[in-house]
Design a protein around this motif. Structure first.
Motif, PDB file in Angstrom:
ATOM      1  N   VAL A 209       0.846  -1.204   0.000  1.00  0.00           N
ATOM      2  CA  VAL A 209       0.000   0.000   0.000  1.00  0.00           C
ATOM      3  C   VAL A 209       0.877   1.247   0.000  1.00  0.00           C
ATOM      4  O   VAL A 209       0.644   2.194  -0.769  1.00  0.00           O
ATOM      5  CB  VAL A 209      -0.947   0.006   1.216  1.00  0.00           C
ATOM      6  N   GLN A 211       3.831   1.591  -1.111  1.00  0.00           N
ATOM      7  CA  GLN A 211       4.552   1.703  -2.379  1.00  0.00           C
ATOM      8  C   GLN A 211       3.605   1.901  -3.570  1.00  0.00           C
ATOM      9  O   GLN A 211       4.047   1.920  -4.713  1.00  0.00           O
ATOM     10  CB  GLN A 211       5.406   0.454  -2.610  1.00  0.00           C
ATOM     11  N   ASN A 212       2.314   2.085  -3.269  1.00  0.00           N
ATOM     12  CA  ASN A 212       1.290   2.271  -4.316  1.00  0.00           C
ATOM     13  C   ASN A 212       1.274   1.116  -5.321  1.00  0.00           C
ATOM     14  O   ASN A 212       1.009   1.326  -6.511  1.00  0.00           O
ATOM     15  CB  ASN A 212       1.520   3.597  -5.058  1.00  0.00           C
ATOM     16  N   LYS A 213       1.542  -0.094  -4.812  1.00  0.00           N
ATOM     17  CA  LYS A 213       1.514  -1.275  -5.676  1.00  0.00           C
ATOM     18  C   LYS A 213       0.186  -2.011  -5.609  1.00  0.00           C
ATOM     19  O   LYS A 213       0.025  -3.060  -6.218  1.00  0.00           O
ATOM     20  CB  LYS A 213       2.662  -2.218  -5.306  1.00  0.00           C
ATOM     21  N   ASP A 215      -4.176  -0.984  -5.493  1.00  0.00           N
ATOM     22  CA  ASP A 215      -5.205   0.050  -5.533  1.00  0.00           C
ATOM     23  C   ASP A 215      -6.227  -0.227  -4.436  1.00  0.00           C
ATOM     24  O   ASP A 215      -7.061  -1.125  -4.568  1.00  0.00           O
ATOM     25  CB  ASP A 215      -5.877   0.057  -6.917  1.00  0.00           C
ATOM     26  N   THR A 216      -6.156   0.512  -3.349  1.00  0.00           N
ATOM     27  CA  THR A 216      -7.055   0.269  -2.217  1.00  0.00           C
ATOM     28  C   THR A 216      -8.493   0.685  -2.508  1.00  0.00           C
ATOM     29  O   THR A 216      -9.390   0.396  -1.722  1.00  0.00           O
ATOM     30  CB  THR A 216      -6.552   1.008  -0.964  1.00  0.00           C
TER      31      THR A 216
END
Length: 295
Positions: A209, A211-213, A215-216
């Motif tokens: 999350v 590392q923006n890897k 999509d929440t």
């Protein structure tokens, strides 16, 4: 020509002195050579490249502290990490709670946990999904689901344990279960629609999350387990006590206030390391027996 007896005796003394000197020099030379290699591995709960990246600065740090070469040896699966330590092909392994218990049982208590992260005193697993109609564990009935590795504490054993506590038998109440092999692979399986939901350790989830890897907005956590003991660094019981202490001291002296140490701790996702003991994992062993995963 016959040499005098006194010369013969002197020659023998000289030869004896020379031999003794060579042996002394040989011993000195051996003492100056680097000590044996410390062979280290870790359960493959993340991609091999990520494990290597995380270990590199830690390995360099341990080499300086121990005065010996430290080599990271990747393994193909969780079972290989257990067998590698038991069969003396590895000297120290980063185990999950369940793999430590497996190694402890398989070796008849000849494996010693040295240190754990402070976070491992109350580790957690998260259940994730892309479905809005899955809000609690009971909603998983009839759905497809992915665990991590079969030998993973946070990716299988504890999630299975909490499912059973919620009166959901994964083998009969879920439409299909799969084993992704690693925590990041579980996230990929859920986000890619291969399964309706999955479980993984909270540490990897939070890292992905951050590392923006992931999509929440698409993938969300719908259940977080209570805390339990998990990961630790373990060694064989036949390792010399002096070396065990040096290794423990090296981990315990890591200080987040120092830039170099902070880099190591951040890669290990640790605030600091603390001592641990086998008794901390009794609940994990009981959960493994109750779930039918430990014979």
């Amino acid at each position: 020509m016959t040499f005098p007896t006194c010369f013969s005796v002197s020659r023998r003394r000289f030869q004896m002195l020379l031999t003794a000197s060579l042996l002394t020099l040989s011993g000195f030379s051996f003492a100056q050579q680097p000590a044996q290699v410390l062979r280290v591995s870790a359960i493959p709960d993340e991609a091999p490249t990520e494990l290597q990246r995380k270990f590199k600065p830690l390995g360099s740090y341990l080499e300086k502290k121990l005065g010996m070469k430290v080599e990271f040896i990747p393994v193909t699966d969780y079972a290989a990490s257990v067998e590698g330590l038991i069969n003396k092909k590895l000297d120290m392994v980063w185990f999950g709670g369940f793999t430590f218990v497996q190694a402890k049982v398989r070796s008849k208590d000849q494996v010693i946990p040295l240190v754990q992260r402070e976070e491992d005193e109350k580790f957690k697993s998260v259940f994730i999904t892309t479905h809005q109609d899955i809000r609690k564990l009971e909603d998983l009935k009839g759905k497809t689901f992915s665990f991590g590795s079969e030998s993973s504490t946070s990716g299988h054993l504890m999630p299975r344990s909490y499912l059973l506590a919620a009166k959901i038998n994964p083998d009969t109440d879920l439409k299909r279960i799969a084993f992704s092999g690693a925590h990041d692979a579980t996230v990929a399986a859920v986000s890619g629609g291969k399964v309706d939901a999955g479980a993984l350790n909270i540490s990897v989830w939070e890292k992905l999350v951050a590392q923006n890897k992931v999509d929440t907005r698409q993938v969300h956590v719908f259940y977080t387990t209570p805390g339990y003991f998990d990961y630790n660094w373990s060694v064989r019981a036949d390792m010399p006590a002096e070396l065990r202490k040096k290794i423990s001291d090296a981990f315990l002296s890591l200080d987040a206030g120092k830039a170099e140490d902070k880099e190591i701790l951040d890669l290990q996702r640790a605030a600091r390391f603390i001592p641990t003991k086998a008794d901390n994992y009794k609940a994990i062993e009981a959960a493994a027996h109750n779930a039918g995963l430990l014979k």
